[in-house]
Design a protein around this motif. Sequence first.
Motif, mmCIF file in Angstrom:
data_model
loop_
_atom_site.group_PDB
_atom_site.id
_atom_site.type_symbol
_atom_site.label_atom_id
_atom_site.label_comp_id
_atom_site.label_asym_id
_atom_site.label_seq_id
_atom_site.Cartn_x
_atom_site.Cartn_y
_atom_site.Cartn_z
ATOM 1 N N GLN B 128 64.511 17.521 61.475
ATOM 2 C CA GLN B 128 64.748 17.665 62.902
ATOM 3 C C GLN B 128 65.673 18.863 63.130
ATOM 4 O O GLN B 128 66.638 19.050 62.392
ATOM 5 N N THR B 129 65.367 19.660 64.133
ATOM 6 C CA THR B 129 66.217 20.822 64.427
ATOM 7 C C THR B 129 67.412 20.369 65.282
ATOM 8 O O THR B 129 67.346 19.318 65.932
ATOM 9 N N PRO B 130 68.496 21.151 65.328
ATOM 10 C CA PRO B 130 69.641 20.783 66.181
ATOM 11 C C PRO B 130 69.231 20.629 67.645
ATOM 12 O O PRO B 130 69.749 19.767 68.349
ATOM 13 N N GLU B 131 68.272 21.463 68.105
ATOM 14 C CA GLU B 131 67.815 21.369 69.507
ATOM 15 C C GLU B 131 67.142 20.010 69.747
ATOM 16 O O GLU B 131 67.333 19.385 70.786
ATOM 17 N N GLU B 132 66.337 19.601 68.771
ATOM 18 C CA GLU B 132 65.659 18.302 68.912
ATOM 19 C C GLU B 132 66.671 17.159 68.917
ATOM 20 O O GLU B 132 66.516 16.178 69.641
ATOM 21 N N LEU B 133 67.726 17.289 68.119
ATOM 22 C CA LEU B 133 68.783 16.269 68.077
ATOM 23 C C LEU B 133 69.516 16.211 69.423
ATOM 24 O O LEU B 133 69.806 15.122 69.937
ATOM 25 N N ASN B 134 69.786 17.389 70.001
ATOM 26 C CA ASN B 134 70.520 17.446 71.274
ATOM 27 C C ASN B 134 69.762 16.799 72.425
ATOM 28 O O ASN B 134 70.354 16.434 73.434
ATOM 29 N N GLU B 135 68.442 16.680 72.279
ATOM 30 C CA GLU B 135 67.626 16.053 73.330
ATOM 31 C C GLU B 135 68.083 14.618 73.611
ATOM 32 O O GLU B 135 67.955 14.128 74.727
ATOM 33 N N TYR B 137 71.010 13.065 71.622
ATOM 34 C CA TYR B 137 72.238 12.701 70.912
ATOM 35 C C TYR B 137 73.219 11.906 71.780
ATOM 36 O O TYR B 137 73.728 10.870 71.361
ATOM 37 N N ASP B 176 63.262 11.132 70.802
ATOM 38 C CA ASP B 176 63.483 11.497 69.397
ATOM 39 C C ASP B 176 62.189 12.079 68.817
ATOM 40 O O ASP B 176 61.143 11.418 68.847
#
Lengths: 124, 236
Positions: B128-135, B137, B176
């Motif tokens: 998972q990319t950081p951008e995907e995590l920020n969606e 988090y 996620d």
Amino acid sequence: MGVSGWFRFKGRSLFSWAFTFQRLTGVVLLIYLLAHLTYLSTLLDTTGATYESMIAITVSRQFLIFDILLILCGVFHGVNGFRIILHEFGIAYGYRKPLLAIFIVIAVVVWLYASYIMYSLTGG
Amino acid sequence: MVEFKIRRYDGEKSYWQSFEVPAKRGMTVLEALYYIKENYDSSLAFRASCRMGICGSCAMKINDKPRLACETQVLTLGNTVKVEPLDNFKVIKDLITEFDGFFEKLKAVKPHLIRKDDNYAEPKELLQTPEELNEYYVFTLCIKCGACYSVCPAAATLDEYLGPAAMTAAYRFCADSRDEGQKERYEIASSPNGVWRCHLAMECSEVCPKNVEPAKAVQLLRRKTAFSMLKSLLGW
């Protein structure tokens, strides 16, 4: 908890007040709509005498306070409803606090202006 | 000395009881409750566990606002502190409320990763990319304390309403990138007790002790649910 859960303000933010007033003004507007339709049904009397007699009662200085309160309900419900629709589309959620303040100011300004117009029309 | 006015419930009747607590700098409401329990009345019932704002057990109404007792400083509250159980929950005893229904609603939205290729014998890493995590988090920070549910006017009038916490959990997994169970959750979220019951009072976001913004999660879930329904209607 029931409907009394809508009227708990202690310790609550302005958002809860906005929610409650949205509900209350909605109920008032619904009652007004029913009364308005009943009022218009006097036009069934084709001579217009019944309608004119109703107008004589409702378009008067004594009735102005009800008109002003009705405008408050309509303006607040409309303006606050627009704010809610914006947020429900996921728009400007991050600005919800300033937006609430701005929309309340808009509602009050429009209400005061409309009230002034009504006051002028009834010969004030 | 700070006066603690506690709304107690003995299973039959509700009543207020006052206690004087010697408050000192750094003392939390939870510590004050323990002081009362140890020095005045050992029958005082309340829930607490971690004492550091992680478990979510000690949420209660303090001076009319739902807060975590372990994270609320007594000296910030004035000379009188009013402590009550959370609203919108059935009270069992004193400050302890029934949470079974609340957790059932959380379970109902399937708050776990759903994968089509689950293979515990040969697990594979899900990147998972950081951008995907920020969606999503911020929504993982929910501690299930029930503060949001206690102020929700929709939950006040409908016991079956899923509530902000459960729908935040639903959105957290729907957003996620590793999850493949969106469709199942959209069906649950679009049920009569789901997202459409929210009237956007937004008080849940105001009281959340972890600043999770449940109201935002509900609106985002509502948007996703609406698009999903639209797509299925159009056969896309």
